[in-house]
Design an enzyme around this catalytic site. Structure first.
Site, mmCIF file in Angstrom:
data_model
loop_
_atom_site.group_PDB
_atom_site.id
_atom_site.type_symbol
_atom_site.label_atom_id
_atom_site.label_comp_id
_atom_site.label_asym_id
_atom_site.label_seq_id
_atom_site.Cartn_x
_atom_site.Cartn_y
_atom_site.Cartn_z
ATOM 1 N N GLY A 28 0.820 -1.206 0.000
ATOM 2 C CA GLY A 28 0.000 0.000 0.000
ATOM 3 C C GLY A 28 0.851 1.252 0.000
ATOM 4 O O GLY A 28 2.080 1.202 0.118
ATOM 5 N N SER A 29 0.192 2.406 -0.105
ATOM 6 C CA SER A 29 0.916 3.656 -0.281
ATOM 7 C C SER A 29 1.769 4.032 0.931
ATOM 8 O O SER A 29 2.894 4.523 0.783
ATOM 9 C CB SER A 29 -0.070 4.792 -0.591
ATOM 10 O OG SER A 29 -0.999 4.955 0.472
ATOM 11 N N THR A 30 1.248 3.798 2.142
ATOM 12 C CA THR A 30 2.031 4.134 3.335
ATOM 13 C C THR A 30 3.152 3.123 3.547
ATOM 14 O O THR A 30 4.284 3.495 3.881
ATOM 15 C CB THR A 30 1.123 4.200 4.577
ATOM 16 O OG1 THR A 30 -0.002 5.035 4.293
ATOM 17 C CG2 THR A 30 1.865 4.790 5.761
ATOM 18 N N ASP A 82 2.990 -2.708 8.167
ATOM 19 C CA ASP A 82 2.005 -2.690 7.090
ATOM 20 C C ASP A 82 0.989 -1.595 7.365
ATOM 21 O O ASP A 82 0.887 -1.076 8.481
ATOM 22 C CB ASP A 82 1.308 -4.059 7.005
ATOM 23 C CG ASP A 82 0.769 -4.363 5.617
ATOM 24 O OD1 ASP A 82 0.680 -3.426 4.797
ATOM 25 O OD2 ASP A 82 0.432 -5.535 5.353
ATOM 26 N N ALA A 84 -3.184 -0.077 6.970
ATOM 27 C CA ALA A 84 -4.519 -0.566 7.309
ATOM 28 C C ALA A 84 -5.544 0.352 6.661
ATOM 29 O O ALA A 84 -5.289 1.543 6.457
ATOM 30 C CB ALA A 84 -4.733 -0.607 8.820
ATOM 31 N N ASP A 85 -6.695 -0.209 6.337
ATOM 32 C CA ASP A 85 -7.799 0.595 5.818
ATOM 33 C C ASP A 85 -8.642 1.158 6.954
ATOM 34 O O ASP A 85 -9.248 2.217 6.817
ATOM 35 C CB ASP A 85 -8.653 -0.246 4.872
ATOM 36 C CG ASP A 85 -7.860 -0.687 3.652
ATOM 37 O OD1 ASP A 85 -7.366 0.191 2.926
ATOM 38 O OD2 ASP A 85 -7.712 -1.904 3.434
ATOM 39 N N GLY A 98 -6.326 -2.999 -0.991
ATOM 40 C CA GLY A 98 -5.433 -3.158 -2.131
ATOM 41 C C GLY A 98 -5.408 -4.562 -2.699
ATOM 42 O O GLY A 98 -4.740 -4.810 -3.704
ATOM 43 N N GLU A 104 -0.884 -10.719 3.297
ATOM 44 C CA GLU A 104 -0.623 -9.836 4.437
ATOM 45 C C GLU A 104 -0.926 -10.535 5.754
ATOM 46 O O GLU A 104 -0.171 -10.419 6.727
ATOM 47 C CB GLU A 104 -1.469 -8.566 4.314
ATOM 48 C CG GLU A 104 -0.997 -7.619 3.229
ATOM 49 C CD GLU A 104 -1.931 -6.443 3.020
ATOM 50 O OE1 GLU A 104 -1.457 -5.392 2.558
ATOM 51 O OE2 GLU A 104 -3.141 -6.570 3.310
ATOM 52 N N LYS A 122 -7.746 6.826 9.403
ATOM 53 C CA LYS A 122 -8.066 5.395 9.431
ATOM 54 C C LYS A 122 -8.500 4.929 10.824
ATOM 55 O O LYS A 122 -9.004 3.812 10.978
ATOM 56 C CB LYS A 122 -6.847 4.575 8.978
ATOM 57 C CG LYS A 122 -6.308 4.962 7.598
ATOM 58 C CD LYS A 122 -7.324 4.754 6.505
ATOM 59 C CE LYS A 122 -6.822 5.217 5.153
ATOM 60 N NZ LYS A 122 -5.679 4.444 4.651
#
Length: 231
Positions: A28-30, A82, A84-85, A98, A104, A122
Site C-alpha cells: 500500500g501507499s504508506t 504494514d 490498514a484501511d 489493495g 498480508e 483510518k
C-alpha cells in the site's frame, strides 16, 4: 492527508528495525514509504532480510536493493510493518483494500510483532465503514456469495456484497488467483464473531478482519504522530 505525514510514520517505524531482523514488508501507499526507508538504510549498511506481502512490494523491494526471502525459507519473522484501511483503539484492523489481504495476514501471523502505519483518518470507533474484503475462490462464486449473505443475515448485519472489478472491467484477481467480495456493512458490532464464522464458509479463503495481530500503530495526523499499543 499529506504524503509527508505518511512518510513520517513510515520513517518512525523504520527506526524500530535493527541489524539482523527478518521483516515482513507490507503493501500500500504508506507501506511503500517504509520499504523506501528500509532500502535507504540497507544501502547505508543495514543487514536485514525482507518477506514481501505482494508482488508489487516484491518489485519495489528489489528496486530498493533489499535482500528478500520467502516464508518457506524464513518462516519466523521479527517484525511486520504494514498499513490498514481501518483501525480501532483495540488495534483491530480492516485490511485488503489493495487486494493483498491473504498474503498480508499470513505474513503478519508469522511475525512476533506487527506495527501498523497509517494516516489518522483510518482510526475509527467502530469497524465497518470501510467495506470488508472477503477473498473467495472463483469456483462456485454464486453459492459462496449466497452463503455469506445468509451468515450476515443471521448476525443481524446487512449491506451490499459487491464483486471487485479491475480497471478493465474484468473481475479483480488477487496474487493468489482468487476473487474479492467487498461487504459494505457500515458497522461491525462483533468483529470476532464475524471473523470466526466467515472462515467456516467453504469457498471463503480469507477476510480482511485482522484481529489480535497488530501489537502497535503509528498514525500520522495533522498534529503529528500518534502511537497506539507497544512499538
Amino acid at each position: 492527508m499529506s504524503d509527508n505525514l505518511k512518510r513520517a510514520a513510515a520513517e518512525k517505524a523504520a527506526e524500530l528495525v535493527t541489524d539482523g531482523m527478518r521483516l515482513g514488508l507490507g503493501t500500500g501507499s504508506t507501506a511503500a514509504h517504509f520499504v523506501a526507508a528500509i532500502g535507504e538504510r540497507v544501502r547505508a549498511g543495514l543487514k536485514v532480510v525482507g518477506v514481501p506481502t505482494s508482488e508489487a512490494t516484491r518489485e519495489q523491494a528489489q528496486r530498493e536493493g533489499i535482500p528478500l526471502s520467502t516464508l518457506d525459507e524464513t518462516p519466523d519473522l521479527d517484525l511486520t510493518v504494514d498499513g490498514a484501511d481501518e483501525i480501532d483503539d483495540d488495534l483491530r484492523l480492516i485490511k485488503g483494500g489493495g487486494g493483498a489481504l491473504l498474503r498480508e495476514k499470513i505474513v503478519a501471523s508469522a511475525s512476533q510483532r506487527m506495527i501498523v502505519i497509517a494516516d489518522g483518518s483510518k482510526l475509527v470507533s467502530k469497524l465497518g465503514r470501510f467495506p470488508l474484503p472477503i477473498e473467495v475462490v472463483p469456483f462456485g462464486l454464486t453459492a459462496t456469495e449466497r452463503a455469506i449473505v445468509r451468515l450476515l443475515d443471521s448476525l443481524g448485519m446487512s449491506g451490499e456484497l459487491i464483486l471487485r472489478h479491475a480497471p478493465d472491467g474484468a473481475a479483480y484477481v488477487t496474487d493468489g488467483g482468487h476473487f474479492i467480495l467487498d461487504a459494505h456493512l457500515g458497522r461491525i458490532d462483533k468483529p470476532n464473531v464475524l471473523a470466526s464464522t466467515l472462515n467456516n464458509i467453504p469457498g471463503v479463503v480469507e477476510h480482511g478482519l485482522f484481529l489480535g495481530l497488530a501489537t502497535g500503530a503509528i498514525l500520522a495526523t495533522g498534529d503529528g504522530l500518534v502511537e497506539l499499543g507497544q512499538l
